[in-house]
Enzyme design. Structure first.
Site, PDB file in Angstrom:
ATOM      1  N   SER A 178      -7.082   1.736  -2.526  1.00  9.33           N
ATOM      2  CA  SER A 178      -5.886   0.933  -2.775  1.00  9.33           C
ATOM      3  C   SER A 178      -6.284  -0.403  -3.388  1.00  9.33           C
ATOM      4  O   SER A 178      -7.332  -0.971  -3.062  1.00  9.33           O
ATOM      5  CB  SER A 178      -5.133   0.703  -1.464  1.00  9.33           C
ATOM      6  OG  SER A 178      -4.123  -0.271  -1.626  1.00  9.33           O
ATOM      7  N   GLU A 203       0.826  -1.202   0.000  1.00  8.88           N
ATOM      8  CA  GLU A 203       0.000   0.000   0.000  1.00  8.88           C
ATOM      9  C   GLU A 203       0.865   1.260   0.000  1.00  8.88           C
ATOM     10  O   GLU A 203       0.541   2.251  -0.657  1.00  8.88           O
ATOM     11  CB  GLU A 203      -0.934  -0.008   1.208  1.00  8.88           C
ATOM     12  CG  GLU A 203      -2.097   0.957   1.090  1.00  8.88           C
ATOM     13  CD  GLU A 203      -3.217   0.614   2.049  1.00  8.88           C
ATOM     14  OE1 GLU A 203      -3.226   1.180   3.157  1.00  8.88           O
ATOM     15  OE2 GLU A 203      -4.072  -0.226   1.702  1.00  8.88           O
ATOM     16  N   GLU A 262       2.290   1.635  -3.476  1.00  7.56           N
ATOM     17  CA  GLU A 262       1.228   2.079  -4.382  1.00  7.56           C
ATOM     18  C   GLU A 262       0.965   3.575  -4.216  1.00  7.56           C
ATOM     19  O   GLU A 262       0.790   4.303  -5.198  1.00  7.56           O
ATOM     20  CB  GLU A 262      -0.051   1.287  -4.112  1.00  7.56           C
ATOM     21  CG  GLU A 262      -1.199   1.650  -5.047  1.00  7.56           C
ATOM     22  CD  GLU A 262      -2.460   0.841  -4.780  1.00  7.56           C
ATOM     23  OE1 GLU A 262      -3.367   0.885  -5.633  1.00  7.56           O
ATOM     24  OE2 GLU A 262      -2.532   0.177  -3.726  1.00  7.56           O
ATOM     25  N   LYS A 275     -15.515  -9.509   8.244  1.00  9.89           N
ATOM     26  CA  LYS A 275     -14.535 -10.430   7.672  1.00  9.89           C
ATOM     27  C   LYS A 275     -15.201 -11.721   7.202  1.00  9.89           C
ATOM     28  O   LYS A 275     -14.698 -12.397   6.299  1.00  9.89           O
ATOM     29  CB  LYS A 275     -13.447 -10.746   8.702  1.00  9.89           C
ATOM     30  CG  LYS A 275     -12.543  -9.567   9.037  1.00  9.89           C
ATOM     31  CD  LYS A 275     -11.701  -9.155   7.853  1.00  9.89           C
ATOM     32  CE  LYS A 275     -10.715  -8.058   8.212  1.00  9.89           C
ATOM     33  NZ  LYS A 275      -9.944  -7.600   7.034  1.00  9.89           N
TER      34      LYS A 275
END
Length: 508
Positions: free
Chosen positions: A321, A281, A284, A360
């Site tokens: 992201s 991340e 990026e 999750k």
């Protein structure tokens, strides 16, 4: 105490007024715990349960949660009339309540059971007027049981006020009043993002996490399966609370020991994948900034936030992201490496995530996180589910001898550990980005400017001659406000961290 200090009298004791918003806060300061169902300090006052009623001299019976303190008020909280009112109110709730208490997920900490005991309910004098309603299993994260709802409105206000979604609300009138998703659909068919905050505030078993304990226990008992666990950073705090461990007690080793006793073949740390997320991340972000691509970049670690963005701000998806969350990054990595290393088929490797978050569960079922129908993460257990499994196995958690995590996926840095708190992802990415920009090791790894507990924090940092403008957001209502600024073009942020749960994963 000063001469001009103002007081309220509670059961004959003078209690100073020091900024309390209502009589309930004054009474609690006096050491008296009035029962409530619908009062949460972070939510608006609703006043529906009528359990916090008090007698105010000259004014009669009033709701303590909705009455502001005034100097000179004389308050009684435990008169015969008040005791009878509270008892009747609880009996009316119990009359229409599904009383399958021993098998209820909330039986160990049910607020209704606690209040019924405190007000002295030993029998119910009223008959039910509602028919049994079907349970809602449409969500992979939450089970909704309308037969256990007491209409306190906590879930409605949490979803609307803190999360800014409004996936559930009140419908109908009179004794037919119910809390439902829009148009009577299932939770999984509407705008619910599976964050679980409704279940977090529900005082009964009307909203509970969807358990996968039976599936995990079946996999552990299958000799043809290799079952491994990954443990999220926030779990090492929450599990200790389940077993009354002292605050700050390092319980990770005992958790590993418990998982091994339950039959897991290996126990790994999701922090390993969180560190990979920091690198990916962070790189990026630097690549986007150097190429002049449109900023801000939003973090993508929180599945509740990602689902919210997909539903409410599809035009911002390009700003998220491209990284998977640490859970899914870990699952993909392990399913790629371990079968070859151990000489087993992918389908015979079962990856179980131990997470603080019900979203999750939804994330693990997304079709893009599977290979030929085989998911990267097979099952997700919440912290409470793991605690129940440990308790059900008869393990005395606090007496277990600590054991070590398994390698190579049991190693992690402090950057990955702080992912569990709001601001942690931003701080970890900043550590990586700062060293990349300056080409030098950091003299200090602390970026205190991004820490805190407010729902929206802003920080501007100078790193290697570059100005970085950051926003850290938790709670999806706050995320909506920031996202609307970005869409309107009034935002000048470079990096925005979003966590759906208040406080981050530790509040999941």
């Amino acid at each position: 105490m000063t001469m001009d200090q103002q007081f309220v009298t509670v059961e004959g004791r003078a209690i100073p007024i020091e900024g309390e918003r209502n009589l309930l806060e004054i009474i609690r300061k006096a050491g008296i715990e009035l029962p409530t169902f619908c009062y949460h300090s972070e939510l608006s006052v609703y006043g529906a349960c009528r359990l916090c009623l008090v007698e105010v001299a000259g004014r009669g019976v009033q709701g303590a949660c909705s009455t502001p303190p005034e100097p000179g008020l004389d308050i009684k909280v435990n008169t015969p009339q008040l005791r009878e009112i509270r008892k009747i109110a609880v009996e009316l709730l119990l009359a229409n309540h599904d009383l399958s208490c021993p098998s209820c997920f909330k039986s160990v900490d049910c607020k209704l059971m606690d209040v019924a005991r405190r007000v002295g309910v030993t029998s119910v004098r009223f008959k039910p007027v509602q028919e049994k309603a079907p349970l809602d299993f449409s969500s992979p994260s939450i089970i909704r049981d309308p037969n256990k709802c007491v209409l306190c409105g906590d879930c409605v206000r949490m979803c609307s006020e803190i999360q800014g979604i409004g996936a559930i609300g009140f419908a109908h009138r009179g004794h037919q009043t119910a809390v439902l998703p829009a148009f009577g659909k299932g939770l999984g068919e509407g705008e619910c993002v599976g964050c679980g905050q409704c279940a977090n505030v529900c005082p009964t078993g009307a909203l509970v996490p969807r358990s996968e304990m039976d599936e995990v226990l079946a996999a552990l008992a299958d000799p043809t399966k290799t079952v491994v666990a990954q443990v999220a950073p926030a779990v090492r705090v929450g599990l200790g609370e389940c077993f009354a461990s002292p605050a700050g007690d390092p319980i990770m080793g005992r958790m590993v020991a418990a998982l091994k006793r339950l039959g897991f073949d290996a126990v790994y740390d999701t922090t390993f994948a969180a560190d990979l997320t920091v690198i990916e991340e962070g790189q990026e972000f630097l690549t986007r900034a150097a190429a002049g691509e449109k900023l801000p970049q939003f973090t993508s670690c929180c599945p509740g936030w990602v689902q919210f963005a997909e539903q409410s701000f599809p035009e911002l998806l390009k700003n998220l992201s491209s990284c998977r969350s640490p859970q899914q990054m870990f699952g993909s990595l392990v399913k790629e490496m371990l079968p070859e290393k151990q000489g087993i088929a992918r389908k015979d490797l079962i990856v179980v995530s131990i997470m603080p978050c019900t979203a999750k569960k939804f994330e693990a079922r997304r079709p893009e996180f599977a290979v030929d129908g085989s998911p990267d993460v097979d099952f997700v257990l919440t912290t409470q589910e793991l605690a129940r499994m440990i308790d059900g196995a008869g393990l005395r958690f606090n007496a277990l001898e600590p054991e070590s995590l398994d390698m190579p996926f049991g190693f992690g840095t402090g950057a990955g550990v702080i992912f569990g708190a709001s601001g942690g992802v931003t701080e970890a990415v900043l550590r990586f980005a700062a060293e990349k920009i300056t080409g030098k090791p950091l003299a200090s790894v602390d970026f205190a400017a991004v820490r805190g507990d407010s729902g929206l924090r802003e920080a501007t940092l100078e790193v290697g001659g570059k100005t970085l403008r950051l926003a850290i957001v938790h709670g999806l209502a706050n995320a909506r406000a920031v996202a609307e600024q970005v869409v309107a073009g009034t935002s000048e942020y470079d990096l925005i961290e979003v966590m759906a749960c208040p406080g981050g994963c530790i509040g999941g």
